[in-house]
Write an enzyme that holds these catalytic residues in place. Structure first.
Site, PDB file in Angstrom:
ATOM      1  N   ASP A   1       0.818  -1.220   0.000  1.00  0.00           N
ATOM      2  CA  ASP A   1       0.000   0.000   0.000  1.00  0.00           C
ATOM      3  C   ASP A   1       0.845   1.261   0.000  1.00  0.00           C
ATOM      4  O   ASP A   1       2.029   1.231   0.341  1.00  0.00           O
ATOM      5  CB  ASP A   1      -0.885   0.013   1.252  1.00  0.00           C
ATOM      6  CG  ASP A   1      -2.028  -0.977   1.157  1.00  0.00           C
ATOM      7  OD1 ASP A   1      -2.451  -1.286   0.032  1.00  0.00           O
ATOM      8  OD2 ASP A   1      -2.488  -1.446   2.210  1.00  0.00           O
TER       9      ASP A   1
ATOM     10  N   TYR B   1       5.943 -10.095   7.375  1.00  0.00           N
ATOM     11  CA  TYR B   1       5.773  -8.651   7.567  1.00  0.00           C
ATOM     12  C   TYR B   1       6.132  -8.280   9.004  1.00  0.00           C
ATOM     13  O   TYR B   1       5.954  -9.078   9.925  1.00  0.00           O
ATOM     14  CB  TYR B   1       4.310  -8.254   7.367  1.00  0.00           C
ATOM     15  CG  TYR B   1       3.840  -8.215   5.937  1.00  0.00           C
ATOM     16  CD1 TYR B   1       3.939  -7.045   5.186  1.00  0.00           C
ATOM     17  CD2 TYR B   1       3.268  -9.337   5.343  1.00  0.00           C
ATOM     18  CE1 TYR B   1       3.485  -6.995   3.871  1.00  0.00           C
ATOM     19  CE2 TYR B   1       2.816  -9.291   4.021  1.00  0.00           C
ATOM     20  CZ  TYR B   1       2.930  -8.120   3.290  1.00  0.00           C
ATOM     21  OH  TYR B   1       2.489  -8.064   1.998  1.00  0.00           O
TER      22      TYR B   1
END
Lengths: 245, 245
Positions: free
Chosen positions: B53, B111
């Site tokens: 994103d 992540y």
């Protein structure tokens, strides 16, 4: 009037350094004085422990100012951190003795300099370290650090011209630690001349590259001339860690 | 034609995310494709392991592309790192097998999410972590992590509407480590839905604040609705660490 002591962290990237200039928008001192004016209605000049150059960072800069404000230190701290830009943070607000002076009372300072020592640059450390892609002889650099410790005239390792003020300083500690691909230089002493940490680091790097021998340090102390010392490394690798009182 | 595999680090702050949009100036993919065009003269679409994103960072994004260029991987890497902006770094260039596909062949991803958990903000971590000034019950959050591990339909923890594609994923690891004032969340799994890591982190934070009980996780898995899960935490605390093949 109360005497207020501030401990300040800042990311120096966007600023012309600590000291207020004509355009207060671009200096750390100017930003803090602006918020004090909002907070107290007073036009106050704050006293920093010393200047930092354009682009240099701080984890523990110290400043003081006198105010008639009756706000508590906690109220001041939250006001500061609400109205200062996010790259300047007041880490501590304390009431100091009336005679406390951030510059005159500083006993010692500690600085860090960071060198990203890898062929491949770093996307995250680019604004907080100097990139040296070549191999460095860290053992040789560490040995050279020893020569810097003690009381010397450091004018040859500074950006100063000959001056009537003393340029003799005592350096207590110079060390280099390898943290992964980052080299972390620590300098501690009773005071540092203009650009002295950056020129010392530049000299140590040239020794590590084999461009200069560590005897260069003795030669600069003997000749007191800047031209033999190493280059000034960039400001964005430098952090003022702590001011000791 | 050779198939080239890139491992990429980027500071996502200035970008609209990984995926190229109309305005290629503002995406990581667009920047890299621009340099490939300069380097090879070819107009090539690179395949990323997945999108990130706007504002999200990466330490180990992976992409591949096919080229007729005869440059060595070392030559390509130094060309990339010379011409890419300094907040995008190519950490590795490798020749991959003809059939390697950065998206289809990804077995797992890791992540990290960072939370600056201190009353006082940080001047240095402000672009790389989310600031939560309140006290968090880390033990309760760590217990809640356990509930996320395993194979579940994660649609209720994503920004997706109901879709025909499977929204079932297997999460192998969720952990929280306290590193000074920083909380470091690690998520590893075979794949993550849109905004899933940020919504999972937001849910864990609300559990840590005592706003929600950890039973909320079971409820979201049962109802498959987004509204019960926590808020989406900001993109700038998120890092794509590694893609495993």
């Amino acid at each position: 009037m109360r005497n207020i002591k501030l401990t300040i962290e800042y990311d120096g990237k966007r600023y012309l350094g600590w000291q207020r200039l004509g355009d207060s928008e671009k200096t750390i001192q100017g930003k803090i004085e602006g918020v004090i004016a909002q907070m107290t209605g007073e036009t106050i000049e704050i006293i920093g422990s010393g200047r930092t150059d354009a682009g240099t960072h701080a984890r523990g800069q110290v400043a003081n100012f006198k105010t008639a404000s009756e706000m508590t230190p906690e109220e001041m701290q939250s006001f500061f951190n609400r109205y200062l830009p996010r790259d300047i943070v007041i880490k501590k607000v304390e009431t100091a003795s009336e005679r406390f002076h951030a510059r005159y009372n500083a006993q010692a300072k500690q600085y860090s300099y960071y060198v990203w020592n890898s062929e491949i640059p770093s996307a995250f450390n680019r604004n907080y370290s100097f990139h040296v892609p070549q191999t460095l002889d860290i053992e040789k650099m560490t040995q050279a650090c020893e020569k810097l410790i003690g009381t010397h005239d450091f004018i040859g390792f500074s950006a100063l011209k000959k001056t009537k003020k003393s340029t003799t300083r005592t350096v207590h500690q110079v060390s280099i630690q390898k943290e992964g691909e980052m080299l972390h230089f620590v300098f501690e002493g009773d005071g540092f001349l203009h650009k002295m940490v950056r020129i010392l680091t530049g000299t140590l790097i040239e020794i590590g590259l084999g461009k200069k021998d560590s005897t260069i340090i003795d030669e600069v102390f003997q000749s007191n001339t800047r031209k033999e010392a190493g280059e000034t490394v960039p400001a964005h690798g430098l952090f003022l860690d702590e001011v000791i009182y």
